[in-house]
Motif scaffolding. Structure first.
Motif, PDB file in Angstrom:
ATOM      1  N   GLN A  24       0.826  -1.207   0.000  1.00 14.42           N
ATOM      2  CA  GLN A  24       0.000   0.000   0.000  1.00 14.42           C
ATOM      3  C   GLN A  24       0.856   1.250   0.000  1.00 14.42           C
ATOM      4  O   GLN A  24       1.791   1.389   0.793  1.00 14.42           O
ATOM      5  N   ASP A  25       0.532   2.175  -0.909  1.00 13.90           N
ATOM      6  CA  ASP A  25       1.298   3.405  -1.089  1.00 13.90           C
ATOM      7  C   ASP A  25       0.318   4.563  -1.118  1.00 13.90           C
ATOM      8  O   ASP A  25      -0.594   4.590  -1.943  1.00 13.90           O
ATOM      9  N   ASP A  26       0.482   5.513  -0.200  1.00 14.91           N
ATOM     10  CA  ASP A  26      -0.466   6.621  -0.135  1.00 14.91           C
ATOM     11  C   ASP A  26      -0.080   7.785  -1.039  1.00 14.91           C
ATOM     12  O   ASP A  26      -0.626   8.879  -0.913  1.00 14.91           O
ATOM     13  N   VAL A  27       0.849   7.551  -1.972  1.00 12.72           N
ATOM     14  CA  VAL A  27       1.224   8.569  -2.952  1.00 12.72           C
ATOM     15  C   VAL A  27       0.911   8.089  -4.370  1.00 12.72           C
ATOM     16  O   VAL A  27       0.216   8.768  -5.123  1.00 12.72           O
ATOM     17  N   LEU A  28       1.397   6.917  -4.750  1.00 10.43           N
ATOM     18  CA  LEU A  28       1.137   6.387  -6.082  1.00 10.43           C
ATOM     19  C   LEU A  28      -0.300   5.891  -6.206  1.00 10.43           C
ATOM     20  O   LEU A  28      -0.894   5.413  -5.240  1.00 10.43           O
ATOM     21  N   VAL A  38       2.283   4.641 -13.484  1.00  6.96           N
ATOM     22  CA  VAL A  38       3.492   5.447 -13.576  1.00  6.96           C
ATOM     23  C   VAL A  38       3.080   6.918 -13.539  1.00  6.96           C
ATOM     24  O   VAL A  38       2.303   7.376 -14.388  1.00  6.96           O
ATOM     25  N   PRO A  39       3.569   7.699 -12.565  1.00 10.91           N
ATOM     26  CA  PRO A  39       3.109   9.088 -12.436  1.00 10.91           C
ATOM     27  C   PRO A  39       3.756  10.013 -13.463  1.00 10.91           C
ATOM     28  O   PRO A  39       4.854   9.737 -13.966  1.00 10.91           O
ATOM     29  N   LYS A 101       6.305   4.613 -19.773  1.00 17.32           N
ATOM     30  CA  LYS A 101       5.396   5.634 -20.273  1.00 17.32           C
ATOM     31  C   LYS A 101       4.545   6.173 -19.123  1.00 17.32           C
ATOM     32  O   LYS A 101       4.028   5.400 -18.304  1.00 17.32           O
ATOM     33  N   GLU A 102       4.400   7.482 -19.058  1.00 20.03           N
ATOM     34  CA  GLU A 102       3.565   8.090 -18.027  1.00 20.03           C
ATOM     35  C   GLU A 102       2.126   7.576 -18.124  1.00 20.03           C
ATOM     36  O   GLU A 102       1.590   7.426 -19.218  1.00 20.03           O
ATOM     37  N   THR A 103       1.544   7.282 -16.998  1.00 15.44           N
ATOM     38  CA  THR A 103       0.168   6.810 -16.783  1.00 15.44           C
ATOM     39  C   THR A 103      -0.056   5.354 -17.187  1.00 15.44           C
ATOM     40  O   THR A 103      -1.173   4.848 -17.046  1.00 15.44           O
ATOM     41  N   PHE A 125      11.509  -0.585  -5.762  1.00 14.98           N
ATOM     42  CA  PHE A 125      11.994   0.099  -6.951  1.00 14.98           C
ATOM     43  C   PHE A 125      11.913   1.612  -6.760  1.00 14.98           C
ATOM     44  O   PHE A 125      11.187   2.106  -5.892  1.00 14.98           O
ATOM     45  N   ALA A 126      12.660   2.345  -7.603  1.00 17.79           N
ATOM     46  CA  ALA A 126      12.667   3.796  -7.539  1.00 17.79           C
ATOM     47  C   ALA A 126      12.382   4.373  -8.916  1.00 17.79           C
ATOM     48  O   ALA A 126      13.078   4.066  -9.887  1.00 17.79           O
ATOM     49  N   LEU A 127      11.335   5.190  -9.014  1.00 13.80           N
ATOM     50  CA  LEU A 127      10.993   5.914 -10.227  1.00 13.80           C
ATOM     51  C   LEU A 127      11.451   7.355 -10.100  1.00 13.80           C
ATOM     52  O   LEU A 127      11.299   7.980  -9.042  1.00 13.80           O
TER      53      LEU A 127
END
Length: 258
Positions: A24-28, A38-39, A101-103, A125-127
């Motif tokens: 769970q990620d409260d940002v992505l 992908v943001p 690719k974004e989104t 991982f790190a984007l």
């Protein structure tokens, strides 16, 4: 714009290859139980770590990679555990960031090679953006900080840390950090006023043993400005651990910029 660190975790059934559930990620934005979106502005994979008790094949899946017929396999990887070996850097760092690719959706696919036992499997991982902000000029100071939060296994747990020495009044740039706890997999920084949460692999074990690692682990990671903060608003850190640790240590690498 800094990196954002995100994770996957699942105990995979015997003799199975599947998409691994997200942590769970409260940002992505999570588009499914196994996929993140992908943001915008953060479309490049800079590094990753995948570990599992009976880990076989492991790779990143995204539609843009499939179009290129590119199977983004994670190698090296950790077989036999879900934490890094402090003396062997099983860290995946491509020679250049992998562009997505974004989104679009991104997921981790992993294999359990055991014919009878489940395999706890984790991926971090790190984007990041096309270019990372360089560290500011100036001397780097190292500040030790500690926390006493009980971590939830295989979830991001926020830890408020207290520096052992009070910071001089001013503004600081965070250019790196070393997180340590008994079962730590990774950690990421929550910097006031900043959405993205840059992170690094963690060192699992006691503090004395963790500081005795001999690998080039942290020299493999990009050096950049993760964010800035006031001495009155020290960053908090989110730990991802395989165990319910109750003691955390973070060594912050700082440059005073104001």
């Amino acid at each position: 714009m800094p990196l954002h660190t995100f994770a996957f975790y699942e105990s995979i059934a015997a003799n199975t290859t599947k998409e691994v559930n997200t942590v769970q990620d409260d940002v992505l934005t999570r588009t499914a139980t196994t996929r993140f979106m992908v943001p915008a502005g953060l479309k490049n994979l800079y590094w990753g770590f995948v570990g599992g008790q009976y880990l076989g094949d492991a790779y990143i899946f995204a539609p843009s990679l499939e179009v290129k017929r590119f199977r983004c396999r994670i190698f090296p990887k950790k077989v036999g555990d879900t934490v890094l070996d402090k003396d062997n850097a099983e860290l995946w760092v491509p020679s250049r960031p992998i562009s997505l690719k974004e989104t679009e959706e991104v997921s981790l696919i992993a294999q359990n090679t055991s014919g009878s036992a489940s395999s706890p499997t984790v991926g971090v991982f790190a984007l990041g953006a096309d270019a990372l902000p360089p560290p500011p000029a100036g001397d780097i100071i190292i500040v030790r900080a500690t926390g006493t939060t009980t971590l939830t296994a295989y979830a991001w747990t926020t830890v408020k840390v207290t520096p052992e020495v009070q910071l001089e009044a001013g503004v600081y740039s965070l250019v790196g950090f070393v997180p340590i706890s008994a079962g730590a997999v990774a950690a990421r920084a929550i910097i006031p006023g900043q959405v993205w949460r840059p992170g690094v692999p963690a060192i699992a074990g006691t503090e004395p043993s963790a500081l005795d690692f001999e690998s080039d682990l942290f020299r493999m990671l990009p050096i950049y400005e993760m964010g800035r903060f006031s001495h009155l608003a020290i960053p908090e850190f989110q730990f991802l651990s395989k165990s319910a640790d109750t003691t955390e240590v973070v060594y912050l690498y700082l440059v005073k910029v104001g």
